[in-house]
Design a protein around this motif. Structure first.
Motif, PDB file in Angstrom:
ATOM      1  N   ASP A 111     -49.047 -20.086  23.699  1.00  0.00           N
ATOM      2  CA  ASP A 111     -47.886 -20.791  24.228  1.00  0.00           C
ATOM      3  C   ASP A 111     -48.297 -22.203  24.638  1.00  0.00           C
ATOM      4  O   ASP A 111     -49.432 -22.430  25.051  1.00  0.00           O
ATOM      5  CB  ASP A 111     -47.332 -20.076  25.465  1.00  0.00           C
ATOM      6  CG  ASP A 111     -46.692 -18.751  25.135  1.00  0.00           C
ATOM      7  OD1 ASP A 111     -46.082 -18.625  24.054  1.00  0.00           O
ATOM      8  OD2 ASP A 111     -46.805 -17.818  25.958  1.00  0.00           O
ATOM      9  N   HIS A 112     -47.369 -23.115  24.543  1.00  0.00           N
ATOM     10  CA  HIS A 112     -47.625 -24.466  25.033  1.00  0.00           C
ATOM     11  C   HIS A 112     -47.316 -24.512  26.522  1.00  0.00           C
ATOM     12  O   HIS A 112     -46.375 -23.860  26.992  1.00  0.00           O
ATOM     13  CB  HIS A 112     -46.783 -25.494  24.274  1.00  0.00           C
ATOM     14  CG  HIS A 112     -47.198 -26.891  24.546  1.00  0.00           C
ATOM     15  ND1 HIS A 112     -46.673 -27.630  25.576  1.00  0.00           N
ATOM     16  CD2 HIS A 112     -48.125 -27.675  23.948  1.00  0.00           C
ATOM     17  CE1 HIS A 112     -47.252 -28.822  25.588  1.00  0.00           C
ATOM     18  NE2 HIS A 112     -48.141 -28.872  24.609  1.00  0.00           N
ATOM     19  N   VAL A 113     -48.108 -25.257  27.272  1.00  0.00           N
ATOM     20  CA  VAL A 113     -47.920 -25.326  28.726  1.00  0.00           C
ATOM     21  C   VAL A 113     -46.510 -25.800  29.088  1.00  0.00           C
ATOM     22  O   VAL A 113     -45.983 -25.415  30.131  1.00  0.00           O
ATOM     23  CB  VAL A 113     -49.020 -26.194  29.386  1.00  0.00           C
ATOM     24  CG1 VAL A 113     -48.863 -27.657  29.028  1.00  0.00           C
ATOM     25  CG2 VAL A 113     -49.060 -25.971  30.882  1.00  0.00           C
ATOM     26  N   ALA A 114     -45.879 -26.574  28.223  1.00  0.00           N
ATOM     27  CA  ALA A 114     -44.506 -27.024  28.502  1.00  0.00           C
ATOM     28  C   ALA A 114     -43.548 -25.845  28.636  1.00  0.00           C
ATOM     29  O   ALA A 114     -42.592 -25.900  29.412  1.00  0.00           O
ATOM     30  CB  ALA A 114     -44.024 -27.968  27.407  1.00  0.00           C
ATOM     31  N   THR A 115     -43.819 -24.764  27.918  1.00  0.00           N
ATOM     32  CA  THR A 115     -42.995 -23.553  28.036  1.00  0.00           C
ATOM     33  C   THR A 115     -43.057 -23.011  29.453  1.00  0.00           C
ATOM     34  O   THR A 115     -42.036 -22.653  30.040  1.00  0.00           O
ATOM     35  CB  THR A 115     -43.473 -22.485  27.027  1.00  0.00           C
ATOM     36  OG1 THR A 115     -43.430 -23.037  25.716  1.00  0.00           O
ATOM     37  CG2 THR A 115     -42.613 -21.238  27.097  1.00  0.00           C
ATOM     38  N   LEU A 116     -44.266 -22.971  30.016  1.00  0.00           N
ATOM     39  CA  LEU A 116     -44.423 -22.508  31.400  1.00  0.00           C
ATOM     40  C   LEU A 116     -43.763 -23.461  32.388  1.00  0.00           C
ATOM     41  O   LEU A 116     -43.164 -23.029  33.369  1.00  0.00           O
ATOM     42  CB  LEU A 116     -45.899 -22.374  31.757  1.00  0.00           C
ATOM     43  CG  LEU A 116     -46.587 -21.116  31.270  1.00  0.00           C
ATOM     44  CD1 LEU A 116     -48.080 -21.243  31.419  1.00  0.00           C
ATOM     45  CD2 LEU A 116     -46.077 -19.923  32.040  1.00  0.00           C
ATOM     46  N   LEU A 117     -43.914 -24.742  32.134  1.00  0.00           N
ATOM     47  CA  LEU A 117     -43.295 -25.728  33.025  1.00  0.00           C
ATOM     48  C   LEU A 117     -41.782 -25.536  33.060  1.00  0.00           C
ATOM     49  O   LEU A 117     -41.159 -25.599  34.129  1.00  0.00           O
ATOM     50  CB  LEU A 117     -43.641 -27.147  32.576  1.00  0.00           C
ATOM     51  CG  LEU A 117     -45.120 -27.529  32.644  1.00  0.00           C
ATOM     52  CD1 LEU A 117     -45.350 -28.883  31.985  1.00  0.00           C
ATOM     53  CD2 LEU A 117     -45.635 -27.510  34.065  1.00  0.00           C
TER      54      LEU A 117
END
Length: 176
Positions: A111-117
């Motif tokens: 997953d890309h960290v932007a998804t978590l953000l």
């Protein structure tokens, strides 16, 4: 949750690139693997720019690198079914390239960290504060283990509840 980072032979704009190092980090530390170039990657891109950035010579990765299937097996064991996050959109490509060299499909999603953000609705001030702390704790960059550790530090600042998950067995480097 674990952070992952790859270093590569070049950036795709310079030709077909292959992974030369992968790092994985969690709340307790990081581990990295140098990847020996696979015969399928013969003739793929290599740039002095990338080498200057990560500091790994072609001779070193050929000498010290592990075969793709060994790296992939150890990486899968270290991940152990946890969620894996990267801060680059190209890291899944390098995982797929590594897995293909080992004769398999990519064994997990990144997953890309932007998804978590987005999931956690983090604001710019929180991100900036977490990045400042990670920059202080992990000043060495552009090696896979240290870059993964930097991202793990950012994530630990933003989501301490996720960082409190059971540790993985890989405390080979630390900047905490």
């Amino acid at each position: 949750m674990l952070a992952i980072d790859f270093e590569a032979s070049c950036l795709p704009r310079h030709g077909r690139s292959f992974p030369i190092e992968v790092g994985l980090a969690g709340a307790d530390g990081a581990r990295s693997w140098i990847i020996r170039p696979h015969p399928d990657w013969a003739g793929w891109g290599w740039t002095a720019e990338a080498e200057a950035l990560h500091g790994l010579s072609r001779a070193r990765i050929e000498r010290d690198g592990l075969p793709a299937h060994v790296v992939l097996d150890q990486l899968v064991e270290a991940v152990g079914g946890q969620r894996v996050v990267a801060d680059s959109l190209i890291d899944p490509y390098w995982l797929e390239t590594l897995a293909a060299a080992a004769g398999r499909a990519a064994p997990f999603a990144i997953d890309h960290v932007a998804t978590l953000l987005d999931e956690r609705q983090v604001d710019e001030a929180q991100i900036s504060a977490a990045v400042r702390i990670a920059d202080q704790r992990c000043p060495t960059r552009h090696r896979a283990g240290s870059d993964a550790l930097w991202l793990a530090c950012v994530m630990a600042q933003l989501w301490p509840d996720l960082a409190a998950a059971p540790p993985v067995r890989m405390p080979l480097m630390s900047c905490y």
